[in-house]
Design an enzyme around this catalytic site. Structure first.
Site, mmCIF file in Angstrom:
data_model
loop_
_atom_site.group_PDB
_atom_site.id
_atom_site.type_symbol
_atom_site.label_atom_id
_atom_site.label_comp_id
_atom_site.label_asym_id
_atom_site.label_seq_id
_atom_site.Cartn_x
_atom_site.Cartn_y
_atom_site.Cartn_z
ATOM 1 N N ASP A 141 3.612 2.010 -4.400
ATOM 2 C CA ASP A 141 2.640 2.397 -5.447
ATOM 3 C C ASP A 141 2.488 1.438 -6.392
ATOM 4 O O ASP A 141 3.359 1.108 -7.269
ATOM 5 C CB ASP A 141 2.918 3.836 -5.978
ATOM 6 C CG ASP A 141 1.887 4.570 -6.631
ATOM 7 O OD1 ASP A 141 0.783 3.878 -6.986
ATOM 8 O OD2 ASP A 141 2.049 5.518 -6.852
ATOM 9 N N VAL A 142 1.163 1.052 -6.727
ATOM 10 C CA VAL A 142 0.765 0.000 -7.731
ATOM 11 C C VAL A 142 1.412 0.612 -9.181
ATOM 12 O O VAL A 142 1.410 -0.207 -10.236
ATOM 13 C CB VAL A 142 -0.486 -0.406 -7.635
ATOM 14 C CG1 VAL A 142 -0.553 -1.329 -6.430
ATOM 15 C CG2 VAL A 142 -1.557 0.641 -7.956
ATOM 16 N N TYR A 166 -13.674 7.682 -13.158
ATOM 17 C CA TYR A 166 -13.645 6.540 -12.036
ATOM 18 C C TYR A 166 -14.526 5.405 -12.752
ATOM 19 O O TYR A 166 -14.072 4.292 -12.969
ATOM 20 C CB TYR A 166 -14.450 6.968 -10.893
ATOM 21 C CG TYR A 166 -14.483 5.957 -9.868
ATOM 22 C CD1 TYR A 166 -13.553 5.233 -9.195
ATOM 23 C CD2 TYR A 166 -15.881 5.135 -9.802
ATOM 24 C CE1 TYR A 166 -13.591 4.316 -8.190
ATOM 25 C CE2 TYR A 166 -16.008 3.892 -8.732
ATOM 26 C CZ TYR A 166 -14.875 3.539 -8.106
ATOM 27 O OH TYR A 166 -15.085 2.524 -7.121
ATOM 28 N N ASN A 198 -6.415 -5.091 -5.436
ATOM 29 C CA ASN A 198 -7.514 -4.341 -4.550
ATOM 30 C C ASN A 198 -7.237 -2.703 -4.556
ATOM 31 O O ASN A 198 -8.219 -1.881 -4.215
ATOM 32 C CB ASN A 198 -7.522 -4.671 -2.885
ATOM 33 C CG ASN A 198 -8.378 -3.975 -2.273
ATOM 34 O OD1 ASN A 198 -9.901 -3.981 -2.503
ATOM 35 N ND2 ASN A 198 -8.071 -3.070 -1.252
ATOM 36 N N ASP A 242 0.916 -1.275 0.142
ATOM 37 C CA ASP A 242 -0.098 -0.025 -0.122
ATOM 38 C C ASP A 242 0.915 1.113 -0.059
ATOM 39 O O ASP A 242 1.984 1.281 0.512
ATOM 40 C CB ASP A 242 -0.774 -0.001 1.279
ATOM 41 C CG ASP A 242 -2.119 1.025 1.039
ATOM 42 O OD1 ASP A 242 -1.803 2.331 0.930
ATOM 43 O OD2 ASP A 242 -3.237 0.361 1.064
ATOM 44 N N LYS A 282 -13.214 1.762 -14.186
ATOM 45 C CA LYS A 282 -13.895 0.455 -13.652
ATOM 46 C C LYS A 282 -14.353 -0.350 -14.580
ATOM 47 O O LYS A 282 -14.290 -1.495 -14.746
ATOM 48 C CB LYS A 282 -14.868 0.701 -12.442
ATOM 49 C CG LYS A 282 -14.188 1.433 -11.334
ATOM 50 C CD LYS A 282 -13.147 0.490 -10.616
ATOM 51 C CE LYS A 282 -12.425 1.031 -9.347
ATOM 52 N NZ LYS A 282 -11.469 0.162 -8.646
#
Length: 283
Positions: free
Chosen positions: A63-64, A156, A90, A37, A160
């Site tokens: 950081d992803v 967003y 996630n 995370d 998604k």
């Protein structure tokens, strides 16, 4: 919940909300945890909590969006813990705004975390999970906003829809390559998390949201208030996680945490087939 002794569960976005609750549940079921995370403070807090309860925990801040960092995290997971049985992809963020006014930096951020972040984690883990030769699972967090068009948050919603479509492709490709890994997509509606705090960890050098005229506008403030105001009335995190774990254990691909929206999803399909213009989701 099954017994996960001798299993390893990886969670990105593990410091808060759904990710933290997933970590607690699987730790309680005997799994070793690998947590990732960008929120160093809360990540360390959840690590200390789980270690104090007797769990094995590898917690790595990062950081992803940073592909080399995610690969380094995967190297540590396989090197130190030896295997991966379940990977919860996630990490995610949210924004709001009028599509033609919202800054392009919002789009870079949302698509970076919510889409590229998934890709980075998949690329770092899935090949090695496939090579393990035993069944395992990757669980991508999409959103009900990947099934229903939410008018308040264009970046967003776009991210998604992309996350859900990508996870469907992932599962098909895992099938056609005869991988023992199965993919799942979680599509929650509003859950009682601190998602609205995501701006606190926004890492975009050279961009200061407080200096952007639209992000100081009345229109933006009203739209962001909808995001913040909805969260306390969402599904409790524990209930959402109950559904997610049950869905993975039952080998459900599309895990829906809010069945009250199922009629709206069916209605959207009919609307698409009719050729009609979009309609606001009835909440």
């Amino acid at each position: 919940m099954k017994d996960y002794s001798d299993k390893v569960v990886v969670v990105t976005g593990a410091a808060n909300g759904i990710g933290a609750e997933l970590a607690r549940r699987f730790a309680g079921a005997g799994a070793a945890l690998a947590l990732y995370d960008i929120d160093k403070e809360h990540l360390e807090a959840i690590r200390q909590e789980l270690v104090a309860a007797g769990s094995t925990v590898l917690a790595v801040p990062g950081d992803v969006v940073d592909a080399p960092a995610v690969r380094a995290f995967a190297d540590r997971v396989f090197g130190e813990l030896g295997r991966v049985d379940v990977l919860f992809n996630n990490a995610g963020v949210i924004s709001a705004g009028l599509l033609w006014e919202e800054p392009l930096e919002d789009w870079d951020w949302l698509l970076g975390v919510n889409v590229k972040g998934l890709v980075n984690t998949i690329a770092a883990f899935v090949p090695r999970m496939s090579e393990q030769g035993f069944p395992s699972d990757i669980v991508d967090t999409a959103s009900i906003a990947g099934l229903l068009t939410v008018e308040n948050s264009p970046a967003y919603v776009a991210s998604k829809f992309a996350a859900l479509g990508m996870t469907e492709v992932l599962d098909l490709q895992l099938q056609t390559t005869h991988s023992p890994v199965k993919a799942h997509a979680v599509c929650p509606a509003v859950v009682q998390t601190d998602l609205a705090r995501c701006n606190e960890h926004r890492d975009q050098p050279g961009f200061d949201p407080s200096d952007h005229p639209y992000l100081q506008s009345e229109d933006y403030q009203k739209r962001w208030a909808v995001v913040e105001g909805s969260l306390p009335y969402g599904l409790p995190v524990a209930e959402a996680v109950d559904t997610i774990i049950r869905g993975v254990e039952d080998d459900t691909f599309l895990i829906l945490t809010h069945p009250a929206y199922n009629p709206a999803i069916a209605g959207r399909v009919q609307l698409l087939l009719s050729g009609a213009h979009p309609q606001l989701v009835q909440r």
